[in-house]
Motif scaffolding. Sequence first.
Motif, PDB file in Angstrom:
ATOM      1  N   GLU A   1      10.422 -41.170  31.751  1.00 59.00           N
ATOM      2  CA  GLU A   1       9.192 -40.502  32.187  1.00 59.00           C
ATOM      3  C   GLU A   1       8.698 -39.536  31.106  1.00 59.00           C
ATOM      4  OE1 GLU A   1      10.021 -40.575  37.016  1.00 59.00           O
ATOM      5  OE2 GLU A   1      10.710 -38.872  35.818  1.00 59.00           O
TER       6      GLU A   1
ATOM      7  N   TYR B   1       7.136 -41.594  28.343  1.00 59.29           N
ATOM      8  CA  TYR B   1       5.798 -42.024  28.770  1.00 59.29           C
ATOM      9  C   TYR B   1       4.795 -40.873  28.665  1.00 59.29           C
ATOM     10  CZ  TYR B   1       2.004 -43.202  31.960  1.00 59.29           C
ATOM     11  OH  TYR B   1       0.756 -43.398  32.510  1.00 59.29           O
TER      12      TYR B   1
ATOM     13  N   THR C   1       1.448 -40.850  26.213  1.00 57.86           N
ATOM     14  CA  THR C   1       0.084 -40.775  26.742  1.00 57.86           C
ATOM     15  C   THR C   1      -0.609 -39.478  26.316  1.00 57.86           C
ATOM     16  OG1 THR C   1       0.969 -39.915  28.839  1.00 57.86           O
ATOM     17  CG2 THR C   1       0.577 -42.277  28.695  1.00 57.86           C
TER      18      THR C   1
ATOM     19  N   ALA D   1       0.479 -46.785  26.825  1.00 52.93           N
ATOM     20  CA  ALA D   1       1.823 -46.877  27.390  1.00 52.93           C
ATOM     21  C   ALA D   1       1.728 -47.153  28.894  1.00 52.93           C
ATOM     22  CB  ALA D   1       2.603 -45.592  27.146  1.00 52.93           C
ATOM     23  N   ASP D   2       2.648 -47.973  29.369  1.00 51.00           N
ATOM     24  CA  ASP D   2       2.826 -48.221  30.796  1.00 51.00           C
ATOM     25  C   ASP D   2       4.288 -47.988  31.132  1.00 51.00           C
ATOM     26  OD1 ASP D   2       0.172 -48.983  31.198  1.00 51.00           O
ATOM     27  OD2 ASP D   2       0.597 -51.105  30.848  1.00 51.00           O
ATOM     28  N   LEU D   3       4.536 -47.394  32.282  1.00 50.89           N
ATOM     29  CA  LEU D   3       5.892 -47.171  32.772  1.00 50.89           C
ATOM     30  C   LEU D   3       6.024 -47.801  34.148  1.00 50.89           C
ATOM     31  CD1 LEU D   3       8.716 -45.831  32.933  1.00 50.89           C
ATOM     32  CD2 LEU D   3       7.578 -43.738  33.721  1.00 50.89           C
TER      33      LEU D   3
END
Length: 284
Positions: free
Chosen positions: A238, A241, A245, A251-253
């Motif tokens: 987290e 991420y 960002t 970015a995708d988590l």
Amino acid sequence: MKKTIDVPAVRDGLWMDTDITYAQVPGWLGNTTRDLKLTVIRHFQTGDDKRYPVIFWFAGGGWMDTDNNVHLPDLVDLAHAGYIVVGVEYRDSNKVQFPGQLEDAKAAVRYLRANADRFQADPDRFVAMGESAGGHLASMLGVTNGHKEFDRGAHLDVSSAVQAAVPFYGVVDPLSAKQGSATNDFDFVYRNLLGAEPEAAPELDRAANPLTYIDQNTVPFLIFHGTEDKVVPVQDSERLYDELTEKHVPADLYVLKGAEHMDVKFLQPQVFKIIEDFLAEHLK
């Protein structure tokens, strides 16, 4: 029973090349030389100029043991989806401390780029993907494009850059991973990697932390982690991420509900579809 059937060719055939030496590094106590190997799952030759994007896979093992073939059966789906899949052997922490593992990873990328014609590889669409300790390597590749200090060995005339990173429950900051883990069973792996306890060696810890290197050259990231990971805290992914960002890196988590460390949930078609869609968007 005898039948004549018409079978359309809806997917490529695949070859698997094993035991490809991509680098030679110091061996026994620095007195010998040992090979580092790749396994490459590639497509039947098409007789034209067709090129395929490449996924470099880095298996986990706490930097204590590696097997570049261990998950390749699970990754065949990605090969059938149009990728070359490369399982990369890298040195464990019994043989070399960080950044030796990153130097190995970059050497593997350079080898494939230098031999792109041989494998029908597209040198402009390289992806770093890995799990746990291998996820740390994938992240480090994703944030160190242009950092020549990590390029060692052969094929230095070609780039070690990748164009996307896909870490699965990867270690980010060795210190926060150690302190945030729900178990202390694996605390020793960080000392072995760095050559010192991360809390006692902040400069070593910082050098092995992907967050240190995020800049304008950082590539798009697709991050996976499980809510029940007892080994690498989900909070580290987290934080990765959030840092990406905040610095305007795509970015995708995806946090997998109920998934533990190295859980089979990460190898399901639903996850691979997310990977395929992400890479289709970012590998232009």
